[in-house]
Write an enzyme that holds these catalytic residues in place. Structure first.
Site, PDB file in Angstrom:
ATOM      1  N   GLU A 420       0.822  -1.217   0.000  1.00 19.07           N
ATOM      2  CA  GLU A 420       0.000   0.000   0.000  1.00 19.07           C
ATOM      3  C   GLU A 420       0.857   1.268   0.000  1.00 19.07           C
ATOM      4  O   GLU A 420       0.755   2.092   0.895  1.00 19.07           O
ATOM      5  CB  GLU A 420      -0.940   0.002   1.212  1.00 19.07           C
ATOM      6  CG  GLU A 420      -1.952  -1.130   1.204  1.00 19.07           C
ATOM      7  CD  GLU A 420      -3.154  -0.872   0.296  1.00 19.07           C
ATOM      8  OE1 GLU A 420      -3.135   0.104  -0.505  1.00 19.07           O
ATOM      9  OE2 GLU A 420      -4.111  -1.657   0.399  1.00 19.07           O
ATOM     10  N   GLU A 496      -3.842 -10.691   0.005  1.00 21.06           N
ATOM     11  CA  GLU A 496      -4.660 -10.629   1.218  1.00 21.06           C
ATOM     12  C   GLU A 496      -6.071 -11.030   0.824  1.00 21.06           C
ATOM     13  O   GLU A 496      -6.594 -10.573  -0.190  1.00 21.06           O
ATOM     14  CB  GLU A 496      -4.688  -9.211   1.809  1.00 21.06           C
ATOM     15  CG  GLU A 496      -3.339  -8.766   2.345  1.00 21.06           C
ATOM     16  CD  GLU A 496      -3.335  -7.319   2.867  1.00 21.06           C
ATOM     17  OE1 GLU A 496      -4.399  -6.801   3.245  1.00 21.06           O
ATOM     18  OE2 GLU A 496      -2.241  -6.734   2.874  1.00 21.06           O
TER      19      GLU A 496
HETATM   20  C1  IPT Z   1      -5.089  -3.922   3.837  1.00 20.78           C
HETATM   21  C2  IPT Z   1      -3.689  -3.714   4.346  1.00 20.78           C
HETATM   22  O1  IPT Z   1      -2.750  -4.055   3.380  1.00 20.78           O
HETATM   23  C3  IPT Z   1      -3.398  -4.482   5.577  1.00 20.78           C
HETATM   24  O2  IPT Z   1      -2.217  -3.983   6.136  1.00 20.78           O
HETATM   25  C4  IPT Z   1      -4.521  -4.387   6.547  1.00 20.78           C
HETATM   26  O3  IPT Z   1      -4.690  -3.066   6.930  1.00 20.78           O
HETATM   27  C5  IPT Z   1      -5.777  -4.869   5.895  1.00 20.78           C
HETATM   28  O4  IPT Z   1      -6.059  -4.075   4.799  1.00 20.78           O
HETATM   29  C6  IPT Z   1      -6.974  -4.784   6.783  1.00 20.78           C
HETATM   30  O5  IPT Z   1      -6.822  -5.323   8.035  1.00 20.78           O
HETATM   31  S1  IPT Z   1      -5.486  -2.468   2.924  1.00 20.78           S
HETATM   32  C7  IPT Z   1      -7.216  -2.315   2.787  1.00 20.78           C
HETATM   33  C8  IPT Z   1      -7.507  -0.924   2.322  1.00 20.78           C
HETATM   34  C9  IPT Z   1      -7.776  -3.266   1.815  1.00 20.78           C
END
Ligand code: IPT
Length: 981
Positions: A420, A496
């Site tokens: 990010e 993720e």
């Molecule tokens: C995403 C992040 O990469 C991760 O660090 C964490 O914050 C996660 O979300 C949520 O817990 S970014 C999100 C805007 C999809």
């Protein structure tokens, strides 16, 4: 004596540091090393104006200072009581300081550390380095009053040459650590802001003739089965790898290694070797493997790679980002035992010891650079360092330090530029440098959706529909045709997905089906491994896990940091059990029609020879027999089919009592001890019903007639209030009679649902404040009929519920309830649940049931539960989600006994089944509580019996509950039997 640098300008300078050694591989050797961890003198200044002049002087009197352990995060000191050195603070995206790069606030907590050490008398001549494995976020170092330099890049090593400053005997090391620096702009990861010397510090002798750096290249050719070894050393050295017949050879080789055992996560074979120089001996652990993209597919050693991964932050509830070796090992073992085969080191390189464990136990690693500028997203990415050439050196420096440190780990298969950080030329520069330095690994970055310089198309939180499109190559078209064409050729990973916040994540199995169906999809990494809860004690001494805002932070993101598959104390949450089952690497199908067992081996490397397959039969949850299956080893990627053995056939042909269920279960378990789990550890299973389910509702042949007396109706042993129609007692058991219940304490996915929190819609509709009205109460020959209308104030929609109570004279102890409920008018939102709630005496302690278990499950989290007989204490049926919320449901319960210490209580039968939740507090209590320590047992036990509940999804960050698991207001029936016991 050297004096203080004229200014602290390094703090806000974009330079990554001064006076540092060039980055190099992390390795051990037999050269002397002095471990400088332990107790250091410590003083915390509120900011630069408050720092102690002259603290770096060797002669400075620090006897009045306190102490701190090194390594540690200073904000964690004093916990679980009161923080001694200022509280930790949690934010996700937002910077906790003004976006004013590269400047930082004047209130900049500054830790001043001092440590004396005695240089051993036999310390060799030659160079000596001082190595910091991690200091957050910026620091300057003095040895014996001599300034060595300064550094940034918290989760990366920094070394200084101390040869000239080092003295025989007593030495004094002084380190000044600043919480905020220009580097903080590059470290906006979703985590607690913690500071200090949080990883080890070592003094390293580098004797004359020692190597500074080396790069092990151990390639594997799957077509020939041969390896090739070449070690690029930056000085003269001799290489020995006995198992390969390499003895005191030129490291560069290349050395052919015929018929080598390749390294993979499933078979992490490491060849022990040694680099010998005039100055030292360096042990090597070499893993031969090849990672490449061929025709849009990621291949490891020639075979497609499917990541069953997790995102891992470094976390411990008492020490923050300082982890012991045991913590790291616990993580690795827990992962391996739950069928996890890969880790993304979100969002920074971990302690190198963790990568050693990944090499040894076998986990594929996406090593991520310590880089995130997410907070710029909140100001429209204006001024984002990622596209500002003035920051280029800082970016490249971080990438170099990661790649150089970790390049000799066979487990690392992808370099990730960071997380990010938007888009920009500095990211492209990091990728270009890395490709040049290490062409043998893949490049990952998710933040630039065009993927101009990555080897994979990486996404976050795509819903099932989008993942299916990607699998079929039908994703939306990118604006630039050339980039679109390039991206279409790339393999896809979800770096993720399945946000594991609170109860959940739901929908894992449906993702896995997609990953296993489409070669372009390489699986993904669940967000995330561990809750970042901070262990804390209330003033009355009640422990709980604290989260954002609990330390009075003016800007914070609540409990968004508690979204792991394991709780902060590393105890598995139900999500981990669910994930283990969803990603099981061997799929067993028990087919009751053809009487076969099919085994699909989804492993990357291994055949199934290391597994033992066992069958068992249970009739209504009672074991009837079991045995082993003689399955020929199924190669990786292949299927094997087996006819049921005769003993199993025979058992399944045996007659069964009416209404009983017969289930066949087949499990695959380890056939021998592995380094990560014992013989017998379960890997995969399947279960199929031979007969059943569905006990018939017993017909009421001779119904009892309700008897009215003294304001009650009596029906067998059941007593109803004649004014309200509520059941008040059964066989002497005091009951707060069932009434319709539609509410659940919102789970995190209800509270934060993307595109509009569901819990808000529920509260707006008034589901948390339902009113009940008795519409009719009719005693009749067949029993007692109670009709209610349930609706929120102000609403014209409602549920009309008919409770039909009956008792058969043949079995007067059994109270039967046939409930039907149907919506009136139009409900504006899906419902949390449809069922009944009642309360029993508080001495109910234990629940034994036949149904799905042993863990909790909801409609879209049922992979891990199986049909069987289970038992648990009421207190153990609760899942202690950090933010209290709906939990503990046991679905499809056919039969349950809720009993007190004397065995007395209530049995509940579902026709055919019911969902069951038993707890010592109400849904309202759960909803109101902010921490687990707020929950206090009441003197009643609350029982929910549900026909249905809304699914779980992972809407707190990602897709809502899938449509098939959404619970719309609809007519349902619930047929139950109650019997005192
Ligand atoms: C995403 C992040 O990469 C991760 O660090 C964490 O914050 C996660 O979300 C949520 O817990 S970014 C999100 C805007 C999809």
């Amino acid at each position: 004596m050297t004096s203080e640098p004229t200014a602290h300008d390094y703090l806000e300078s974009l330079s990554p540091g001064r006076g540092r050694e060039r980055p190099r591989a992390a390795f051990t050797s037999d050269a002397p090393a002095l471990n400088l961890t332990g107790t250091w003198r410590f003083h915390l200044a509120a900011g630069l104006p408050q720092v102690v002049d002259g603290f770096q002087d060797a002669g400075f009197d620090d006897s009045g200072w306190g102490t701190i352990p090194v390594p540690s995060c200073w904000q964690m000191e004093g916990l679980p009581g009161e923080p001694r050195f200022g509280p930790p603070a949690y934010t996700n995206q937002v910077y906790p300081f003004p976006v004013d790069p590269p400047h930082v606030p004047d209130a900049n907590p500054t830790g001043e550390y001092r440590r004396e050490f005695l240089l051993p008398g036999n310390w060799p001549e030659g160079r000596t380095l001082l190595r910091f494995e991690g200091v957050d976020s910026c620091f300057a170092v003095w040895l014996n009053s001599t300034l060595l330099g300064n550094g940034k890049g918290s989760r990366l090593p920094t070394e200084f040459d101390v040869t000239d400053a080092l003295r025989p005997g007593r030495n004094v090391l002084a380190v000044r650590v600043h919480q905020w620096s220009s580097g903080s702009y590059l470290e906006d990861q979703d985590m607690w802001w913690l500071s200090g010397i949080f990883r080890p510090v070592t003094l390293l002798s580098r004797p004359a003739g020692a190597l500074t750096d080396f790069f092990v290249h151990a390639d594997y050719d799957h077509l020939t089965g041969d390896g090739t070894l070449s070690v690029q050393a930056d000085g003269p050295a001799l290489l020995t790898v006995p198992a390969l017949g390499i003895v005191e050879a030129d490291p560069a080789g290349p050395h052919p290694a015929p018929d080598v055992i390749p390294w993979s996560a499933e078979q992490p074979h490491l060849y022990e070797g040694e680099l010998v120089t005039d100055g030292e001996r360096v042990p090597l652990r070499i893993g031969f493997r090849r990672i490449e993209v061929v025709d849009g597919v990621i291949l490891a050693n020639g075979r497609p790679l499917l990541f069953r991964g997790v995102n891992r932050h470094e976390w411990h509830p008492g020490t923050g980002r300082t982890l012991s070796h045991e913590d790291m090992l616990t993580d690795v073992l827990l992962m391996k035992r739950h069928n996890i085969n890969s880790v993304r080191t979100s969002h920074y390189p971990p302690d190198s010891a963790f990568l050693d464990l990944c090499d040894a136990y076998g986990l594929w690693v996406v090593d991520e650079c310590d880089l995130e500028t997410h907070g710029f997203g909140l100001v429209g990415w204006k001024g984002n360092p990622s596209d500002d050439p003035r920051w280029r050196e800082a970016y490249l420096d971080r990438m170099r330090r990661m790649v150089e440190r970790d390049k000799n780990h066979p487990s690392v298969v992808m370099w990730s530029l960071g997380n990010e950080a938007g888009t920009g030329s500095n990211l492209a520069a990091m990728a270009a440098w890395t490709k040049d330095r290490d062409p043998d690994r893949l490049i990952h970055y998710e933040g630039d959706y065009n993927c101009p310089y990555t080897d994979v198309f990486s996404l976050m939180y795509a819903d099932h529909g989008e993942v299916g499109l990607l699998g079929r190559g039908q994703e939306a078209v990118a604006a630039d045709p050339a980039l679109d064409a390039r991206r279409r050729q790339l393999p896809v990973i979800l770096c993720e997905y399945a946000h594991a916040m609170g109860n959940g994540p739901g929908g894992l199995s449906e993702y896995q089906e997609l990953f296993e169906a489409h070669p372009r999809l390489h699986g993904g990494f669940v967000w995330e491994w561990i809750d970042h809860g901070v262990r804390r004690r209330t003033p009355e001494g009640r422990e709980h896990f604290a989260y954002g805002g609990d330390f009075g932070e003016p800007v914070h993101d609540d409990n968004f940091c508690c979204d792991g598959l394991v709780f902060a104390d590393r105890s598995p949450s139900p999500g981990l059990t669910e994930y283990k089952k969803a990603v099981e690497p061997v799929r067993i199908t028990v087919d009751t029609t053809s009487r076969t067992i099919r085994v699909r081996n989804l492993l990357h490397t291994l055949d199934t020879a290391h597994l033992r397959f066992r069958w068992s039969v249970e009739d209504n949850g009672q074991p009837r027999g079991d045995g082993e299956l003689a399955l020929q080893p199924v190669p990786a990627g292949a299927d094997g089919v087996l006819l049921w053995p005769e003993a199993l056939n025979k058992l399944c042909d045996a007659p069964l009592e009416d209404g009983e269920e017969r289930w066949v279960t087949v499990v695959a378990e380890l056939a021998a001890d592995e380094s990560w789990a014992p013989n017998g550890h379960e890997i995969a299973w399947d279960q199929a019903a031979v007969v059943g389910p569905a006990p018939e509702v017993p017909a009421v042949v001779r119904p009892l007639v309700p008897v009215l007396a003294d304001g009650t109706y009596t029906l067998g042993t059941a007593v109803f209030d004649s004014a309200s129609g509520t059941l008040t007692a059964l066989g002497g058991l005091q009951i707060d009679g069932p009434r319709l219940d539609l509410w659940r304490a919102p789970i995190d996915n209800d509270l934060r649902t993307w595109n509009g929190p569901l819990a808000e819609a529920w509260r707006k509709a008034g589901l948390d404040r339902l009113e009940h009205r008795l519409v009719g109460l009719r005693p009749h020959d067949g029993g007692l009929e109670v009709v209610t209308r349930t609706a929120p104030a102000g609403a014209d929609f409602a549920m009309r519920t008919v409770f039909r109570w009956a008792v058969d004279a043949e079995d007067p102890g059994l109270l039967q309830l046939a409930l039907t409920t149907e919506p009136l008018g139009t409900w504006p939102c899906p419902l949390p649940r449809i069922g009944i709630r009642m309360a029993l005496p508080g001495d109910i302690e234990t629940v034994d049931w036949f149904g799905l278990g042993p863990g909790e499950a909801y409609s879209d989290t049922t992979a891990a539960v199986r049909v069987g007989r289970f038992g648990a204490a009421v207190d153990d049926l609760q899942t202690p989600y950090v933010l209290p919320q709906e939990n503990g449901n046991r679905p499809q319960v056919r039969h349950a006994r809720l009993t007190g210490p004397d065995g007395a209580g209530l049995t509940v039968t579902g026709y055919p089944h019911t969902d069951l939740t038993v707890r010592r507090w109400t849904s309202e209590d759960l909803d109101a509580a902010r921490h687990t320590s707020d929950l206090r047992p009441r003197d009643r036990v609350y029982v929910n019996l549900d026909a249905a509940q809304h699914g779980i999804g992972s809407g707190a960050c990602g897709p809502r509950t899938q449509p098939q698991f959404q619970l719309d207001a609809r007519p349902v029936t619930l047929t139950l039997g109650f019997r005192p016991c």
